[in-house]
Design an enzyme around this catalytic site. Sequence first.
Site, short mmCIF file in Angstrom:
data_model
loop_
_atom_site.label_atom_id
_atom_site.label_comp_id
_atom_site.label_asym_id
_atom_site.label_seq_id
_atom_site.Cartn_x
_atom_site.Cartn_y
_atom_site.Cartn_z
N TRP A 267 0.79 -1.29 0.08
CA TRP A 267 0.06 -0.27 -0.10
C TRP A 267 0.75 1.30 0.01
CZ3 TRP A 267 -4.39 -0.45 -2.19
CH2 TRP A 267 -5.14 -1.51 -1.91
N ASP B 247 -2.27 6.66 6.11
CA ASP B 247 -3.21 5.91 5.58
C ASP B 247 -3.50 4.84 6.63
OD1 ASP B 247 -4.78 4.22 4.20
OD2 ASP B 247 -3.21 3.58 2.53
N LYS C 297 -12.93 -1.37 5.79
CA LYS C 297 -12.14 -2.53 6.62
C LYS C 297 -12.65 -2.36 8.18
CE LYS C 297 -8.99 -2.79 3.16
NZ LYS C 297 -7.86 -1.88 2.30
C1 LIG Z 1 -7.48 -1.34 1.36
C2 LIG Z 1 -6.52 -0.36 1.36
C3 LIG Z 1 -6.61 0.73 0.65
C4 LIG Z 1 -7.32 0.87 -0.63
O1 LIG Z 1 -8.71 1.21 -0.15
P1 LIG Z 1 -9.91 1.82 -1.39
O2 LIG Z 1 -10.73 2.40 -0.24
O3 LIG Z 1 -10.04 0.49 -1.99
O4 LIG Z 1 -9.29 2.56 -2.06
C5 LIG Z 1 -5.31 1.73 0.81
N1 LIG Z 1 -4.58 1.55 1.75
C6 LIG Z 1 -4.53 0.65 2.66
C7 LIG Z 1 -3.81 0.58 3.94
C8 LIG Z 1 -5.55 -0.45 2.50
O5 LIG Z 1 -5.67 -1.48 3.40
#
Ligand SMILES: *Cc1c(COP(=O)(O)O)cnc(C)c1O
Length: 360
Positions: free
Chosen positions: A102, A172, A196
């Site tokens: 990521w 993030d 998540k």
């Molecule tokens: C799932 C995830 C993303 C992507 O998320 P989207 O909402 O699908 O764009 C980005 N960063 C991390 C750490 C993730 O787990």
Amino acid sequence: MARVYNFSAGPAMLPEAVLQQAQEEMLDWHGSGMSVMEMSHRGKEFVSIAEQAEADLRELMAIPDNYKVLFLQGGASSQFAMVPMNLLRGKNSADYINTGAWSKKAIAEGKRYCNVNIAATTEENKFTSAPAQAELKLDAKAAYVHYTPNETIGGVEFPYVPETGDVPLVADMSSTILSRPIDVSKFGVIYAGAQKNIGPAGMAVVIVRDDLIGETIDGTPSMFNYQTHVDNDSMYNTPPTYTWYLAGLAFAWLKKNGGLAAMAETNQRKASKLYAAIDNSDFYANPVDPESRSWMNIPFTLANPDLDAEFLKEASARSLKTLKGHRSVGGMRASIYNAMPEAGVDALIELMADFEKRHG
Ligand SMILES: *Cc1c(COP(=O)(O)O)cnc(C)c1O
């Protein structure tokens, strides 16, 4: 009705109480005679839902008043671009910490807008640890420092919040937000895809310090300008109303269940027992440095990968679903967010022990 334990990394499990409440309110929300899905986002009913969700999130995370909370579309992935567009503010470089899949995506997008300085990378150890503070080569002139507190695919989590001095820290937090209390004041921007540890897919939550809002790079679309969304309470265009509503129900559920301190205790216990089951066996393995192991996403391999399919089959027969590891890692991955009951983790550990006895 048979609910399973779903170990998916995202979209992931939601608390059953939240789904039940949504079901009860599906046809007629609080006497309005409408489903939340059918409401105008500008009507007083939905505005009250939106405001309550924000108030509850602010309370849960103790978000200081000088931070805005935005509920946006485009997922976490849009933030890979929105962050440089809004935070460069006349500068031409940013620091990024590379801890896995990521981080790499954020870096690739950041490079479209500025010079990216890799402040640290753990690629040489195949992304099995978080770099220590002393290893970060930070540039005092950087516009911001971006990192991924929890790498969802590698299962690597920072055991600390990097110190970046006066340079805003951007996180993030897609797969770790709400898993424990954090000090929001240490961050310039926190963002997370909802699917998540917040609610259903279709939304990102962005928490941004107000002095970082208002100056964008040339050509920034209105929808990518934080100011647009601040000025319109995240309703510049039609927001993902039902996702916002369900996220609000999840926040209320967290509050009712002891808030983030209680979540942290349960999450740590859930993760510890699963890691113990892996470490106490020669049959299962997790490559991540124990200091940097994720509470939320726990990848593990079997001593003999030929048994992976059989393991998944037996897991499925016990209602333990979506344990297949990410295609880039192989093996298994158990994502155990807030909504995964401890009994689900116990059932997985029981299967692991039993499977090892028969196949180990
Ligand atoms: C799932 C995830 C993303 C992507 O998320 P989207 O909402 O699908 O764009 C980005 N960063 C991390 C750490 C993730 O787990």
